[in-house]
Write an enzyme that holds these catalytic residues in place. Sequence first.
Site, mmCIF file in Angstrom:
data_model
loop_
_atom_site.group_PDB
_atom_site.id
_atom_site.type_symbol
_atom_site.label_atom_id
_atom_site.label_comp_id
_atom_site.label_asym_id
_atom_site.label_seq_id
_atom_site.Cartn_x
_atom_site.Cartn_y
_atom_site.Cartn_z
ATOM 1 N N GLY A 14 76.288 21.758 20.939
ATOM 2 C CA GLY A 14 75.618 21.235 19.759
ATOM 3 C C GLY A 14 75.692 22.202 18.597
ATOM 4 C CG ASP A 109 74.185 26.966 29.382
ATOM 5 O OD1 ASP A 109 74.009 26.324 28.328
ATOM 6 O OD2 ASP A 109 73.844 26.532 30.491
ATOM 7 C CB THR A 134 72.097 27.581 22.089
ATOM 8 O OG1 THR A 134 71.119 26.570 22.327
ATOM 9 C CG2 THR A 134 71.679 28.849 22.804
ATOM 10 C CG ASP A 136 68.600 24.633 23.218
ATOM 11 O OD1 ASP A 136 67.995 24.041 22.294
ATOM 12 O OD2 ASP A 136 69.530 24.122 23.865
ATOM 13 C CE1 TYR A 301 70.853 15.255 17.882
ATOM 14 C CE2 TYR A 301 68.886 13.902 18.025
ATOM 15 C CZ TYR A 301 70.072 14.344 18.564
ATOM 16 O OH TYR A 301 70.495 13.875 19.793
ATOM 17 C CG LEU A 303 64.997 22.010 13.812
ATOM 18 C CD1 LEU A 303 64.284 22.667 14.994
ATOM 19 C CD2 LEU A 303 64.205 22.185 12.533
#
Length: 426
Positions: A14, A109, A134, A136, A301, A303
Amino acid sequence: MADPNKLAILVGGGPAPGINSVIGAATIRACLSGIPVVGIRDGFQWLMRGDTTHTRPLDIEAVSRIHFRGGSCLGTARANPTKDPKTLAATVSALTSLGVTKLITIGGDDTAFSAMRLSESSQGALKVVHVPKTIDNDLDLPAWIPTFGYQTARHVGTGIVRDLLTDAQTTSRWYFVVAMGRKAGHLALGIGKAAGATLTVIPEEFPGKQIPMRSIVDLLAGAIIKRLAYGRADGVAVLAEGLVESIPESDLAELEGAERDEHGHIRIAEIDFGRIIKSAVAARLHELGIKVTIVSKDIGYELRCTDPIPFDMEYTRDLGYCAAKYLIEGGSGAMVTVQEGKFKPIRFEDMLDPQTGRTRVRMVDTDTEYYKIARRYMLRLRRDDFAAPDEIARLAGVTKLAPEAFREQFEYLVKSEAPPLEFESA
């Protein structure tokens, strides 16, 4: 015949703020060393089919100012070349036909795992380095080293939650904000802590691998009850989307047959977790004689492609420079990190979880003061609430339950509560 000394750059997974900065810095560093650079469109999507037409040459003029902008000038895709030995071989062959001997992959990852397998499959013919990306923040980097894009995503997400806090107070309602993050709660906690959200719920706070839906529902209902007991009908709860993956499918019918991506992960964004939780909490409160307006909102989305803040602009330019320099000097088979201001490669094999054979995922460490301080500022039911009869009476008074009935229904939530925060003496 293709120049057999090209450096290629591709982006997988992403989007995240700072991708263009990596591309720009790596391109400039390679070009200054006389090495031609080729940008690969859409990750591994075309290469794994043997298609080499979705490429573009990159030079200093083309990339000199792209670090200011979000998104990816090369696009991105979640295509996975490691699922089949044929697609892995086709990817190596496609890069060879382009004259590529050096490759920078930018991703999370899954892309890191693909980069490792690609390096192995080429048997040394292709030098590969990976740049960890990422929002995340879940790549297994050394402690307190963020993945790029995380700080920008947290910054923008904090602004959104700050405005929702104002709206909630103005309109006397609750917001349930579901924040991206896959399995880990880093982004949700980072946003909730910075914004001063009423509470944040992450999967790491629950013991065991599965989280009963009822526990999450009661946790949120308890926070609303406690808020009402102190005269407030508003609040914002930030929920990590990774909670979805930990809820048993029997508790969450929407997970049955849920769509999965190329790497086998449930497309969590396709599960309307906010709506499900909102409805369940509203029903639980109705049982208790309470009516509260709850609005669910997903953020993520918004961000991913925002322009990077200065932290990520600087950070990603350093990462891009180091990635290119490492390859030029003969390095390969590693992930690029900057630790204490210095470049340190992490070998691909050191990133693997020995139990799964996949790249390790970094979760929030709930045994740190970082997390424990966040919990202390949250408004939620606590162990000491159940130790004081007057407090139990106050909370039960908001519902139609007697104090002992309230205790029976909600005290289980605090059984695993961490002990009070203590500091070592100087």
